[in-house]
Motif scaffolding. Structure first.
Motif, short mmCIF file in Angstrom:
data_model
loop_
_atom_site.label_atom_id
_atom_site.label_comp_id
_atom_site.label_asym_id
_atom_site.label_seq_id
_atom_site.Cartn_x
_atom_site.Cartn_y
_atom_site.Cartn_z
N THR A 104 0.80 -1.22 0.00
CA THR A 104 0.00 0.00 0.00
C THR A 104 0.84 1.28 0.00
OG1 THR A 104 -0.14 0.00 2.42
CG2 THR A 104 -1.86 -1.17 1.21
N ALA A 105 2.15 1.14 -0.05
CA ALA A 105 3.02 2.32 0.07
C ALA A 105 2.90 3.26 -1.12
CB ALA A 105 4.47 1.88 0.23
N SER A 106 2.70 2.73 -2.30
CA SER A 106 2.67 3.58 -3.50
C SER A 106 1.60 3.11 -4.48
CB SER A 106 4.04 3.60 -4.17
OG SER A 106 4.45 2.27 -4.50
N LEU A 107 0.35 3.13 -4.05
CA LEU A 107 -0.75 2.71 -4.91
C LEU A 107 -1.03 3.78 -5.95
CD1 LEU A 107 -3.08 1.20 -2.15
CD2 LEU A 107 -1.85 -0.07 -3.94
N PRO A 108 -1.36 3.38 -7.18
CA PRO A 108 -1.55 4.36 -8.26
C PRO A 108 -2.86 5.14 -8.13
CG PRO A 108 -2.01 2.14 -9.03
CD PRO A 108 -1.46 1.99 -7.65
N VAL A 109 -2.91 6.28 -8.80
CA VAL A 109 -4.09 7.14 -8.79
C VAL A 109 -5.19 6.51 -9.65
CG1 VAL A 109 -5.00 9.41 -9.42
CG2 VAL A 109 -2.69 9.20 -8.45
N LEU A 110 -6.43 6.58 -9.15
CA LEU A 110 -7.58 5.99 -9.82
C LEU A 110 -8.39 7.05 -10.55
CD1 LEU A 110 -8.57 3.86 -6.73
CD2 LEU A 110 -7.91 2.86 -8.94
N ASP A 111 -9.09 6.62 -11.59
CA ASP A 111 -10.01 7.51 -12.30
C ASP A 111 -11.37 7.53 -11.60
OD1 ASP A 111 -8.05 7.99 -14.18
OD2 ASP A 111 -8.81 6.51 -15.61
N GLY A 112 -12.20 8.48 -11.99
CA GLY A 112 -13.59 8.51 -11.53
C GLY A 112 -13.79 8.89 -10.08
N HIS A 113 -12.80 9.57 -9.47
CA HIS A 113 -12.88 9.99 -8.06
C HIS A 113 -12.84 8.80 -7.09
CE1 HIS A 113 -13.63 14.16 -9.18
NE2 HIS A 113 -14.60 13.75 -9.98
N GLY A 114 -12.30 7.68 -7.55
CA GLY A 114 -12.12 6.56 -6.64
C GLY A 114 -10.89 6.73 -5.78
N PHE A 115 -10.77 5.91 -4.75
CA PHE A 115 -9.60 5.95 -3.87
C PHE A 115 -9.34 4.55 -3.35
CE2 PHE A 115 -13.36 7.02 -1.36
CZ PHE A 115 -13.29 6.12 -0.30
N TRP A 116 -8.20 4.37 -2.69
CA TRP A 116 -7.80 3.04 -2.20
C TRP A 116 -8.21 2.88 -0.74
CZ3 TRP A 116 -6.22 -0.75 -5.33
CH2 TRP A 116 -5.74 -0.40 -6.60
N HIS A 117 -8.86 1.79 -0.46
CA HIS A 117 -9.17 1.39 0.92
C HIS A 117 -8.03 0.48 1.38
CE1 HIS A 117 -11.88 0.10 4.25
NE2 HIS A 117 -11.13 -0.98 4.18
N THR A 118 -7.48 0.74 2.57
CA THR A 118 -6.32 -0.03 3.01
C THR A 118 -6.45 -0.58 4.43
OG1 THR A 118 -5.21 2.01 3.72
CG2 THR A 118 -4.75 1.23 1.48
N GLN A 119 -7.59 -0.41 5.07
CA GLN A 119 -7.78 -0.92 6.43
C GLN A 119 -8.43 -2.31 6.40
OE1 GLN A 119 -6.61 0.71 9.22
NE2 GLN A 119 -5.72 2.07 7.68
N HIS A 120 -7.71 -3.34 6.84
CA HIS A 120 -8.17 -4.73 6.93
C HIS A 120 -8.23 -5.43 5.56
CE1 HIS A 120 -9.03 -3.84 11.07
NE2 HIS A 120 -9.91 -2.93 10.75
N TRP A 121 -8.46 -4.70 4.50
CA TRP A 121 -8.39 -5.26 3.16
C TRP A 121 -7.97 -4.12 2.21
CZ3 TRP A 121 -11.91 -3.13 -0.40
CH2 TRP A 121 -13.02 -2.47 0.16
N VAL A 122 -7.48 -4.49 1.04
CA VAL A 122 -6.99 -3.50 0.10
C VAL A 122 -7.81 -3.57 -1.18
CG1 VAL A 122 -5.01 -2.71 -1.27
CG2 VAL A 122 -4.65 -3.64 1.03
N GLY A 123 -8.31 -2.43 -1.59
CA GLY A 123 -9.09 -2.39 -2.82
C GLY A 123 -9.42 -0.97 -3.21
N ALA A 124 -9.68 -0.80 -4.49
CA ALA A 124 -10.15 0.49 -5.00
C ALA A 124 -11.63 0.63 -4.66
CB ALA A 124 -9.92 0.56 -6.50
N VAL A 125 -12.03 1.82 -4.25
CA VAL A 125 -13.40 2.04 -3.78
C VAL A 125 -13.97 3.32 -4.39
CG1 VAL A 125 -14.76 2.67 -1.73
CG2 VAL A 125 -13.11 0.80 -1.61
N LEU A 126 -15.23 3.26 -4.75
CA LEU A 126 -15.98 4.44 -5.18
C LEU A 126 -17.31 4.45 -4.45
CD1 LEU A 126 -16.34 6.95 -7.00
CD2 LEU A 126 -17.36 5.42 -8.71
N PRO A 127 -17.42 5.19 -3.34
CA PRO A 127 -18.71 5.30 -2.64
C PRO A 127 -19.70 6.13 -3.47
CG PRO A 127 -16.87 5.88 -1.20
CD PRO A 127 -16.35 5.85 -2.60
#
Length: 292
Positions: A229-252
């Motif tokens: 999780t140190a250098s995760l890439p920038v996401l399109d569409g205003h998404g961001f990376w979730h890194t607590q307990h699991w790792v994944g791109a998220v778009l609420p």
């Protein structure tokens, strides 16, 4: 059959919690029937649900019986339905005003009349503290008096089903689109070649209607094994990376920009999913050694 995007955020995403919990409990009737009476599959998909794009209902596994059937749920009207092999309603029960026990009793009687052993049908057990508590679990009755919220939640599944159809078409190693009764997420799993530290390489792509992580619907794309999780890439569409307990791109859902058109809203979610999927796959690819 719905083939166009439904505008969401007509209702503030964070106020959909009660409708989401009503639906989460209501789909347990489908999961209970599949677990008890469908042919057991190693990936437990016989316990899952599918989305029926023509009827716009959640539907369970096909059950063999003197009169074969499937259990379905109309999410907008909160109605439990038994369908025949032609996807026609055999019998139905509006859940409004009924308890979980009353719903199960009705289901067992209806299934028994179709020639299946309904005595096997029982609600699934989930790990403690890993399934949302609600008064429905303690004898309260279902409440379908807020159809606008139920309709809004349904739109998230309708829209996501359309997007995921394109994803599984483009990825031959993607699983069928399933809705899992434990967390109520609609998801597909893409299998990638190779392994890392003995684990298969996969990317899960899904929609959650809301949970302990985010109290609103959100889309996610999760590579596994989890990347650094140190250098995760920038996401399109205003998404961001979730890194607590699991790792994944998220778009609420609350991150969706206020749009004047359904096309623009759809394009944002598509941009997020395409970006997150491509980046997740690249994060799992082996790094080529630097040339000397």
């Amino acid at each position: 059959m719905t083939t166009t995007w439904h505008m969401t955020k007509k209702i503030k995403p964070q106020v959909l919690t009660e409708g989401r919990l009503q639906l989460h409990y209501a789909i347990q009737f489908i999961a209970a029937t599949g677990t008890a009476l469908a042919e057991a599959l190693p990936d437990y998909s016989h316990t899952s649900l599918s989305w029926h794009p023509v009827l716009e209902v959640f539907v369970g596994a096909a059950i063999r019986a003197a009169q074969p059937f499937q259990v379905a749920l109309d999410p907008v009207n909160l109605k439990l339905i038994l369908l025949n092999q032609q996807s026609e309603a055999i019998v139905s029960l509006p859940l409004h005003g009924k308890t979980m026990v009353e719903g199960l009793s009705w289901l067992q009687q209806a299934v028994s009349q179709l020639g299946a052993d309904a005595s096997k049908i029982a609600f699934l057990d989930y790990p403690p503290d890993d399934f949302p508590d609600h008064p429905l679990a303690h004898g309260a009755t279902f409440d379908a008096s807020q159809p606008s919220a139920l309709s809004e939640l349904t739109d998230y599944y309708v829209n996501t089903y359309l997007l995921f159809q394109s994803i599984i078409t483009a990825n031959e190693d993607a699983t069928a689109i399933r809705i899992w009764p434990h967390h109520f997420d609609m998801a597909t799993l893409i299998m990638l070649p190779g392994t890392r530290n003995g684990s298969a390489l996969t990317v899960g792509v899904g929609l959650s209607p809301g949970d302990a992580n985010y109290n609103e619907p959100y889309w996610y794309v999760s590579p596994y094994p989890y990347p650094d999780t140190a250098s995760l890439p920038v996401l399109d569409g205003h998404g961001f990376w979730h890194t607590q307990h699991w790792v994944g791109a998220v778009l609420p859902a609350s991150q969706l920009t206020e749009f004047s058109s359904v096309e623009a809203q759809q394009q944002q979610v598509e941009a997020f999913l395409q970006s997150a999927l491509a980046l997740s796959i690249s994060l799992l690819q082996p790094v080529s050694p630097a040339k000397v």
